[in-house]
Design an enzyme around this catalytic site. Structure first.
Site, PDB file in Angstrom:
ATOM      1  N   HIS A   1      -9.244  -7.678  -1.237  1.00  0.00           N
ATOM      2  CA  HIS A   1      -8.520  -7.140  -0.083  1.00  0.00           C
ATOM      3  C   HIS A   1      -9.255  -6.013   0.639  1.00  0.00           C
ATOM      4  O   HIS A   1      -9.066  -5.845   1.840  1.00  0.00           O
ATOM      5  CB  HIS A   1      -7.129  -6.661  -0.506  1.00  0.00           C
ATOM      6  CG  HIS A   1      -6.162  -7.777  -0.730  1.00  0.00           C
ATOM      7  ND1 HIS A   1      -6.349  -8.739  -1.700  1.00  0.00           N
ATOM      8  CD2 HIS A   1      -4.986  -8.088  -0.114  1.00  0.00           C
ATOM      9  CE1 HIS A   1      -5.326  -9.586  -1.672  1.00  0.00           C
ATOM     10  NE2 HIS A   1      -4.507  -9.222  -0.719  1.00  0.00           N
TER      11      HIS A   1
ATOM     12  N   ARG B   1      19.031   4.736   5.561  1.00  0.00           N
ATOM     13  CA  ARG B   1      18.347   5.229   4.358  1.00  0.00           C
ATOM     14  C   ARG B   1      18.301   4.211   3.227  1.00  0.00           C
ATOM     15  O   ARG B   1      18.188   4.562   2.060  1.00  0.00           O
ATOM     16  CB  ARG B   1      18.968   6.545   3.868  1.00  0.00           C
ATOM     17  CG  ARG B   1      18.811   7.695   4.868  1.00  0.00           C
ATOM     18  CD  ARG B   1      19.135   9.040   4.242  1.00  0.00           C
ATOM     19  NE  ARG B   1      18.849  10.115   5.164  1.00  0.00           N
ATOM     20  CZ  ARG B   1      19.743  10.664   5.988  1.00  0.00           C
ATOM     21  NH1 ARG B   1      20.985  10.197   5.996  1.00  0.00           N
ATOM     22  NH2 ARG B   1      19.402  11.643   6.786  1.00  0.00           N
TER      23      ARG B   1
ATOM     24  N   LYS C   1       6.232  -4.401  -1.868  1.00  0.00           N
ATOM     25  CA  LYS C   1       5.415  -3.713  -0.878  1.00  0.00           C
ATOM     26  C   LYS C   1       5.895  -4.108   0.515  1.00  0.00           C
ATOM     27  O   LYS C   1       5.940  -5.288   0.846  1.00  0.00           O
ATOM     28  CB  LYS C   1       3.940  -4.081  -1.031  1.00  0.00           C
ATOM     29  CG  LYS C   1       3.219  -3.326  -2.133  1.00  0.00           C
ATOM     30  CD  LYS C   1       1.720  -3.610  -2.059  1.00  0.00           C
ATOM     31  CE  LYS C   1       0.955  -2.776  -3.064  1.00  0.00           C
ATOM     32  NZ  LYS C   1      -0.508  -3.030  -2.988  1.00  0.00           N
TER      33      LYS C   1
ATOM     34  N   GLU D   1      -4.863 -16.898  -1.860  1.00  0.00           N
ATOM     35  CA  GLU D   1      -4.174 -15.922  -2.726  1.00  0.00           C
ATOM     36  C   GLU D   1      -3.898 -16.497  -4.109  1.00  0.00           C
ATOM     37  O   GLU D   1      -3.883 -15.767  -5.099  1.00  0.00           O
ATOM     38  CB  GLU D   1      -2.868 -15.465  -2.068  1.00  0.00           C
ATOM     39  CG  GLU D   1      -3.035 -14.512  -0.897  1.00  0.00           C
ATOM     40  CD  GLU D   1      -3.285 -13.057  -1.325  1.00  0.00           C
ATOM     41  OE1 GLU D   1      -3.395 -12.802  -2.539  1.00  0.00           O
ATOM     42  OE2 GLU D   1      -3.383 -12.202  -0.431  1.00  0.00           O
TER      43      GLU D   1
ATOM     44  N   ASN E   1      -5.274  -6.150  -5.576  1.00  0.00           N
ATOM     45  CA  ASN E   1      -5.988  -5.995  -4.316  1.00  0.00           C
ATOM     46  C   ASN E   1      -7.384  -6.609  -4.355  1.00  0.00           C
ATOM     47  O   ASN E   1      -8.182  -6.388  -3.436  1.00  0.00           O
ATOM     48  CB  ASN E   1      -6.104  -4.508  -3.955  1.00  0.00           C
ATOM     49  CG  ASN E   1      -4.763  -3.902  -3.600  1.00  0.00           C
ATOM     50  OD1 ASN E   1      -4.078  -4.383  -2.713  1.00  0.00           O
ATOM     51  ND2 ASN E   1      -4.384  -2.859  -4.304  1.00  0.00           N
TER      52      ASN E   1
ATOM     53  N   HIS F   1      -9.369  -6.878   4.278  1.00  0.00           N
ATOM     54  CA  HIS F   1      -8.680  -6.126   5.323  1.00  0.00           C
ATOM     55  C   HIS F   1      -9.665  -5.642   6.395  1.00  0.00           C
ATOM     56  O   HIS F   1      -9.331  -5.601   7.587  1.00  0.00           O
ATOM     57  CB  HIS F   1      -7.939  -4.931   4.723  1.00  0.00           C
ATOM     58  CG  HIS F   1      -6.659  -5.307   4.045  1.00  0.00           C
ATOM     59  ND1 HIS F   1      -5.949  -4.432   3.261  1.00  0.00           N
ATOM     60  CD2 HIS F   1      -5.948  -6.463   4.044  1.00  0.00           C
ATOM     61  CE1 HIS F   1      -4.866  -5.036   2.791  1.00  0.00           C
ATOM     62  NE2 HIS F   1      -4.850  -6.268   3.257  1.00  0.00           N
TER      63      HIS F   1
ATOM     64  N   ARG G   1      -1.755  -2.456 -11.101  1.00  0.00           N
ATOM     65  CA  ARG G   1      -1.340  -3.119  -9.864  1.00  0.00           C
ATOM     66  C   ARG G   1      -2.457  -3.131  -8.833  1.00  0.00           C
ATOM     67  O   ARG G   1      -2.521  -4.027  -7.985  1.00  0.00           O
ATOM     68  CB  ARG G   1      -0.095  -2.444  -9.293  1.00  0.00           C
ATOM     69  CG  ARG G   1       0.406  -3.171  -8.039  1.00  0.00           C
ATOM     70  CD  ARG G   1       1.847  -2.945  -7.710  1.00  0.00           C
ATOM     71  NE  ARG G   1       2.237  -3.777  -6.582  1.00  0.00           N
ATOM     72  CZ  ARG G   1       3.477  -3.894  -6.127  1.00  0.00           C
ATOM     73  NH1 ARG G   1       4.461  -3.255  -6.729  1.00  0.00           N
ATOM     74  NH2 ARG G   1       3.740  -4.667  -5.102  1.00  0.00           N
TER      75      ARG G   1
ATOM     76  N   LYS H   1       2.098 -12.031 -11.079  1.00  0.00           N
ATOM     77  CA  LYS H   1       2.351 -10.850 -10.258  1.00  0.00           C
ATOM     78  C   LYS H   1       3.557 -10.071 -10.777  1.00  0.00           C
ATOM     79  O   LYS H   1       3.533  -8.841 -10.815  1.00  0.00           O
ATOM     80  CB  LYS H   1       2.571 -11.240  -8.794  1.00  0.00           C
ATOM     81  CG  LYS H   1       2.772  -9.998  -7.917  1.00  0.00           C
ATOM     82  CD  LYS H   1       2.585 -10.248  -6.453  1.00  0.00           C
ATOM     83  CE  LYS H   1       2.614  -8.932  -5.687  1.00  0.00           C
ATOM     84  NZ  LYS H   1       2.429  -9.123  -4.235  1.00  0.00           N
TER      85      LYS H   1
ATOM     86  N   GLU I   1       1.774   1.224  -8.111  1.00  0.00           N
ATOM     87  CA  GLU I   1       0.323   1.301  -8.088  1.00  0.00           C
ATOM     88  C   GLU I   1      -0.172   2.706  -8.406  1.00  0.00           C
ATOM     89  O   GLU I   1      -1.076   3.244  -7.759  1.00  0.00           O
ATOM     90  CB  GLU I   1      -0.205   0.840  -6.717  1.00  0.00           C
ATOM     91  CG  GLU I   1      -1.621   0.283  -6.762  1.00  0.00           C
ATOM     92  CD  GLU I   1      -2.046  -0.365  -5.455  1.00  0.00           C
ATOM     93  OE1 GLU I   1      -3.087   0.034  -4.931  1.00  0.00           O
ATOM     94  OE2 GLU I   1      -1.338  -1.263  -4.977  1.00  0.00           O
TER      95      GLU I   1
ATOM     96  N   HIS J   1      -4.871 -13.952   6.985  1.00  0.00           N
ATOM     97  CA  HIS J   1      -4.984 -13.039   5.846  1.00  0.00           C
ATOM     98  C   HIS J   1      -5.568 -13.731   4.612  1.00  0.00           C
ATOM     99  O   HIS J   1      -6.483 -13.205   3.966  1.00  0.00           O
ATOM    100  CB  HIS J   1      -3.603 -12.455   5.518  1.00  0.00           C
ATOM    101  CG  HIS J   1      -3.607 -11.573   4.304  1.00  0.00           C
ATOM    102  ND1 HIS J   1      -4.239 -10.347   4.272  1.00  0.00           N
ATOM    103  CD2 HIS J   1      -3.081 -11.763   3.071  1.00  0.00           C
ATOM    104  CE1 HIS J   1      -4.094  -9.810   3.071  1.00  0.00           C
ATOM    105  NE2 HIS J   1      -3.391 -10.640   2.322  1.00  0.00           N
TER     106      HIS J   1
END
Length: 371
Positions: A253, A125, A147, A189, A250, A257, A246, A231, A241, A271
């Site tokens: 993206h 956990r 993330k 990026e 993206n 993606h 935030r 960032k 987000e 990527h």
């Protein structure tokens, strides 16, 4: 005299942590990690390509600090970031005999950072982990912000959680082992930060981008620091987000993606390459809607092309005939709301905004005409 290693704070209250940027950080990782440990036990997660260069120096550093450690070496590549490999990873970690005070250490690029971070968030956990990113892309993006995710057959990063590391060690010296293509992908990026939030930084990249991609130390450190600083500020303001701030990270993206999914999440399209092309497409789409100028779109396309990154669908083996398939991929994006596709679109270089109600038909028309 300024230290060769810079320290940037990520201000998140009791989840705050530091990003260290500079050369030689893998060799001193043990002394940086030890004060954060609740138990002198670490499990290093890396991949075969990274282990060849950086696992032994890291293990030597941990041993010198008196930290008991184990290493798990994964296959390289995006295909490792799936449920099957995740299941094997957590089984291997548990077989070592960990406790909640054990620290996971992610040594590698974005794939290793994502799967290791997700494992840390779920094992017992939640246990602590440290990011040691060894690719340019991971140093400026995926290692910062918490993330963590893995891919499923339905799409990229659809199974994950926000879970912050205890520390990020961005060893700029480690980038010397990267193939040129990986460096260029990471540069995609870096360009993103200029386009979404700083016209001055983008202008700096137009002058210094070649030196940066050649890993010239001063330009490299400046770019990594600036990217991480931007960032970290955004993450501190909107960690999960929940608002628009935030989401701006993206930029490029949603298109990117979809391109990755269509090309199989593999070496055909990295990527950072997908994000670079996605940003060009976002500018073109914004121009078609009167949101951005053609001059800015041309300037962005020229700079990304000069960096050796793709700017057209044809360069990656796609065409307008893929429009319906790309729309299907975009419809599975995490930012979709009530069936409407969310796009991050530019207003100008240095400023982007959120469009939450992008029309599927408008997108299809744009993509069908793209080449």
């Amino acid at each position: 005299m300024q230290s060769a290693v810079e320290r940037l704070p990520v201000a998140l209250g009791d989840r705050a942590y530091d990003i260290l940027v500079g050369p030689g950080l893998i060799a001193r990782a043990g002394q940086e990690i030890l004060p954060l440990m609740r138990r002198r036990q670490a499990v290093v997660v890396t991949d075969e390509a990274v282990a060849r260069y950086h696992l032994t120096p890291l293990r030597n550093s941990l041993a010198a600090a008196g930290i008991e450690h184990h290493a798990i070496v994964l296959p390289p590549g995006e295909s490792t970031k799936d449920l099957a490999h995740f299941g094997r990873l957590v089984d291997d970690v548990l077989a070592i005999g960990i406790e909640r005070g054990t620290m996971l250490v992610a040594l590698g690029g974005g794939v290793v950072g994502d799967i290791c971070g997700f494992a840390a968030a779920t094992l017992l956990r939640g246990i602590d982990f440290v990011q040691i990113p060894t690719t340019l892309l991971a140093q400026v993006d995926s290692s910062v912000g918490g993330k963590t995710a893995i891919n499923t057959v339905a799409g990229k990063n659809l199974l994950g959680v926000f879970y912050q590391p205890r520390l990020v060690l961005a060893d700029t010296g480690s980038l010397a082992t990267l193939p040129r293509r990986e460096v260029r992908a990471g540069y995609g990026e870096i360009v993103k930060y200029g386009l979404l939030g700083s016209a001055d930084f983008f202008e700096w990249l137009e002058t210094h981008g070649t030196a940066l991609c050649d890993l010239e130390p001063a330009a490299l450190t400046e770019a990594v620091l600036t990217s991480c600083r931007m960032k970290a500020a955004i993450v501190a303001e909107d960690e999960r987000e929940t608002g628009d701030q935030r989401a701006l990270l993206n930029f490029g993206h949603t298109f990117g993606h979809a391109l990755e999914a269509e090309t199989g999440f593999g070496d055909a399209l990295l990527h950072g390459e997908a994000v670079a092309l996605g940003m060009v497409m976002a500018f073109d789409f914004a121009v078609s809607h009167g949101l951005a100028t053609g001059q800015d779109a041309y300037r962005v396309r020229r700079h990304i092309a000069a960096a050796g990154l793709p700017t057209t669908l044809s360069e990656i083996g796609l065409s307008g005939a893929a429009a319906d398939r790309l729309i299907a991929h975009m419809s599975k994006d995490k930012k979709v709301r009530d069936g409407r596709i969310t796009l991050i679109l530019p207003r100008r270089i240095g400023e982007v905004s959120v469009m939450r109600d992008a029309s599927t038909e408008t997108l299809r028309t744009y993509l069908a005409a793209a080449h």
